[in-house]
Design a protein around this motif. Structure first.
Motif, short mmCIF file in Angstrom:
data_model
loop_
_atom_site.label_atom_id
_atom_site.label_comp_id
_atom_site.label_asym_id
_atom_site.label_seq_id
_atom_site.Cartn_x
_atom_site.Cartn_y
_atom_site.Cartn_z
N LEU A 131 37.02 42.60 25.83
CA LEU A 131 37.66 41.97 26.98
C LEU A 131 38.72 42.89 27.56
CD1 LEU A 131 38.20 39.46 28.79
CD2 LEU A 131 39.80 38.68 27.03
N VAL A 132 38.67 43.07 28.87
CA VAL A 132 39.68 43.90 29.55
C VAL A 132 40.56 42.98 30.40
CG1 VAL A 132 40.07 45.68 31.29
CG2 VAL A 132 38.33 46.02 29.53
N ARG A 133 41.79 42.83 29.97
CA ARG A 133 42.79 42.06 30.71
C ARG A 133 43.96 42.93 31.13
NH1 ARG A 133 43.65 36.81 26.86
NH2 ARG A 133 43.91 38.49 25.33
N SER A 134 44.03 44.13 30.59
CA SER A 134 45.20 44.98 30.83
C SER A 134 44.78 46.44 30.86
CB SER A 134 46.23 44.78 29.71
OG SER A 134 45.70 45.27 28.48
N ALA A 135 45.70 47.27 31.34
CA ALA A 135 45.45 48.71 31.33
C ALA A 135 45.29 49.22 29.90
CB ALA A 135 46.59 49.44 32.03
N SER A 138 47.90 25.68 39.62
CA SER A 138 47.89 25.52 38.16
C SER A 138 46.56 25.98 37.58
CB SER A 138 48.14 24.06 37.78
OG SER A 138 47.15 23.21 38.33
N MET A 139 45.45 25.71 38.29
CA MET A 139 44.14 26.15 37.83
C MET A 139 44.04 27.67 37.87
SD MET A 139 42.46 23.45 36.92
CE MET A 139 44.07 22.86 36.34
N LEU A 140 44.62 28.29 38.89
CA LEU A 140 44.63 29.75 38.97
C LEU A 140 45.39 30.34 37.79
CD1 LEU A 140 43.73 32.10 40.90
CD2 LEU A 140 46.04 32.02 41.84
N ARG A 141 46.52 29.75 37.46
CA ARG A 141 47.31 30.24 36.32
C ARG A 141 46.54 30.10 35.01
NH1 ARG A 141 51.43 27.75 39.41
NH2 ARG A 141 51.34 25.84 38.17
N ILE A 142 45.86 28.98 34.85
CA ILE A 142 45.07 28.76 33.64
C ILE A 142 43.95 29.80 33.54
CG2 ILE A 142 43.39 27.18 32.58
CD1 ILE A 142 45.23 24.88 33.63
N LEU A 143 43.26 30.05 34.65
CA LEU A 143 42.18 31.02 34.63
C LEU A 143 42.71 32.43 34.36
CD1 LEU A 143 39.92 29.75 37.55
CD2 LEU A 143 39.69 29.34 35.09
N TYR A 144 43.89 32.74 34.87
CA TYR A 144 44.51 34.02 34.55
C TYR A 144 44.72 34.13 33.03
CZ TYR A 144 47.84 37.84 34.26
OH TYR A 144 48.48 39.02 33.92
N ARG A 168 40.82 38.43 36.16
CA ARG A 168 41.66 39.48 36.72
C ARG A 168 41.27 39.88 38.15
NH1 ARG A 168 44.26 37.77 33.38
NH2 ARG A 168 45.40 38.79 31.68
N ALA A 169 40.26 39.23 38.72
CA ALA A 169 39.89 39.49 40.11
C ALA A 169 39.32 38.20 40.69
CB ALA A 169 38.88 40.62 40.23
N ALA A 170 39.50 38.01 42.00
CA ALA A 170 39.03 36.78 42.62
C ALA A 170 38.62 37.01 44.06
CB ALA A 170 40.12 35.69 42.57
N GLY A 171 37.39 36.65 44.37
CA GLY A 171 36.95 36.51 45.75
C GLY A 171 37.13 35.06 46.15
N PHE A 172 37.78 34.81 47.27
CA PHE A 172 38.12 33.44 47.64
C PHE A 172 36.91 32.62 48.05
CE2 PHE A 172 42.94 33.72 48.74
CZ PHE A 172 43.16 34.40 47.55
N THR A 173 35.93 33.26 48.68
CA THR A 173 34.79 32.53 49.20
C THR A 173 33.50 33.16 48.70
OG1 THR A 173 34.44 33.88 51.18
CG2 THR A 173 36.05 32.10 51.35
N TRP A 174 32.42 32.39 48.81
CA TRP A 174 31.08 32.97 48.83
C TRP A 174 30.75 33.07 50.31
CZ3 TRP A 174 25.73 31.06 49.20
CH2 TRP A 174 24.80 32.04 48.82
N ASN A 175 29.54 32.79 50.73
CA ASN A 175 29.20 32.96 52.15
C ASN A 175 29.65 31.82 53.04
OD1 ASN A 175 27.99 35.43 51.68
ND2 ASN A 175 25.95 34.56 51.41
N ASP A 176 29.87 30.65 52.45
CA ASP A 176 30.25 29.47 53.23
C ASP A 176 31.77 29.33 53.30
OD1 ASP A 176 30.49 28.96 50.54
OD2 ASP A 176 29.53 27.00 50.59
N ALA A 177 32.22 28.22 53.85
CA ALA A 177 33.67 27.96 53.95
C ALA A 177 34.12 27.08 52.78
CB ALA A 177 33.98 27.28 55.28
N ASN A 178 35.37 27.21 52.42
CA ASN A 178 35.98 26.26 51.48
C ASN A 178 37.42 26.02 51.90
OD1 ASN A 178 37.63 28.35 50.33
ND2 ASN A 178 35.99 28.91 48.90
N TRP A 179 38.18 25.39 51.05
CA TRP A 179 39.55 25.00 51.41
C TRP A 179 40.47 26.21 51.66
CZ3 TRP A 179 42.82 27.21 48.06
CH2 TRP A 179 42.35 27.50 46.78
N SER A 180 40.08 27.39 51.18
CA SER A 180 40.96 28.56 51.28
C SER A 180 40.68 29.44 52.49
CB SER A 180 40.85 29.41 50.01
OG SER A 180 39.57 30.03 49.91
N ALA A 181 39.40 29.51 52.91
CA ALA A 181 39.01 30.45 53.98
C ALA A 181 37.56 30.21 54.36
CB ALA A 181 39.19 31.89 53.50
N ASP A 182 37.15 30.85 55.44
CA ASP A 182 35.74 30.87 55.81
C ASP A 182 35.06 32.07 55.15
OD1 ASP A 182 36.01 28.64 57.35
OD2 ASP A 182 35.35 29.58 59.23
#
Length: 315
Positions: free
Chosen positions: A83-87, A116-122, A127-141
């Motif tokens: 698992l890579v979480r750090s340098a 809180s969910m983002l913190r838990i997943l961290y 260590r990386a996150a794309g906000f969307t797939w091809n459709d829209a959600n609560w964060s962005a299109d």
């Protein structure tokens, strides 16, 4: 030369088929397997958590957590995966000859706007996150959403939250307006983990020259992808066509901002002779015929390693 690949969808297939293992117990079911990673000399593979829009629970956190559990139980239990979480984790992979596994999100719909969910997943290793797939959600299109909207107010809050936590923001699936909103707001470099150049293949998932320059200017990375219809408009792509995208991005000043982002296990058609990690050797050989050895090494792994050492937590 070892390889860094910043995007595969093996976890999505493991989530769909509970009998499937990362050791490749069903031949042909997975592009990326433990054996193929080790055989190819992969230094680091990023594993995306992608939840299909066909799932009834795709807007919930549950399948995201199930995917992460599969990552721990089926990928990280194998002897030479780390698992890579750090340098420091990445340095250990380099020193010990292990294959690093980095956890990323391909869409944050299931977080439902809860930091809180983002913190838990961290804490679980994301260590990386794309906000969307091809459709829209609560964060962005997403890039295929017809209205082409940008970040929502909550999405903007999540950009700041990712910056504060140390989660790298991936813009590959964002609408163009959301891309520019994110580029303007992020205090940290952004990446496009698996996108090519629109100038050569006019697919909406590819990047315009202006977007490419923006990623370069902020110190980010662009992952050249093997999705055939992101390489050539007719989908009949060869390794030489992949090299043309590398050439183009280099012409914009991207020599130190290129990496690989295969999208293996997220595709059903392939670039000719590029169907699994073991065949990246053929890409490497083609690159060495066209580019210098130092540039080839930087694209295969060096640029990504340098970026991660600067943008992952130290310990």
């Amino acid at each position: 030369m070892r390889i860094v690949d910043f995007h595969c969808d093996a976890l999505s297939k493991l989530l769909r088929d509970e009998e499937l293992t990362f050791e490749g117990n069903k031949p042909g079911a997975l592009d990326v397997t433990y054996g193929k990673l080790r055989e190819s000399g992969t230094l680091l593979q990023a594993f995306a958590v992608y939840i299909s829009t066909s799932r009834a629970d795709e807007q919930q956190i549950d399948p995201i957590l199930e995917s992460i559990d599969l990552f721990y139980e089926k990928v990280l239990t194998l002897p030479d995966m780390r698992l890579v979480r750090s340098a420091a984790d990445l340095e250990a992979c380099i020193a010990d000859g292990k294959t690093g596994a980095l956890l990323s999100l391909e869409g944050i719909k299931g977080l439902q706007g809860r930091e809180s969910m983002l913190r838990i997943l961290y804490r679980l290793g994301v260590r990386a996150a794309g906000f969307t797939w091809n459709d829209a959600n609560w964060s962005a299109d997403g890039v295929m959403e017809p209205r082409g909207g940008g970040l929502t107010a909550k999405g903007a809050e999540f950009v700041r939250a990712c910056n504060e936590l140390g989660i790298i923001i991936d813009v590959s699936h964002m609408s163009e307006r959301a891309f520019w909103d994110t580029a303007g707001l992020s205090s940290k470099p952004i990446i496009a983990s698996h996108s090519n150049a629109q100038a050569l293949c006019a697919h909406p998932r590819n990047l315009t020259d202006l977007q490419i320059r923006a990623i370069i200017e902020c110190g980010g990375l662009i992952g050249i992808t093997y999705v055939p219809y992101f390489v050539r408009s007719d989908g009949g792509a060869t390794i030489d066509d992949v090299l043309a995208h590398i050439d183009h991005i280099c012409s914009l000043g991207g020599e130190n901002h290129l990496m690989l982002g295969s999208d293996f296990d997220g595709i059903e058609r392939y670039v000719e002779s590029l169907t699994h990690p073991g065949q990246v050797e053929m890409l490497r050989e083609a690159m060495l015929r066209r580019f210098s050895e130092p540039l080839t090494e930087r694209i295969l792994s060096g640029n990504a390693v340098a970026f991660l050492k600067n943008n992952l937590p130290a310990e």
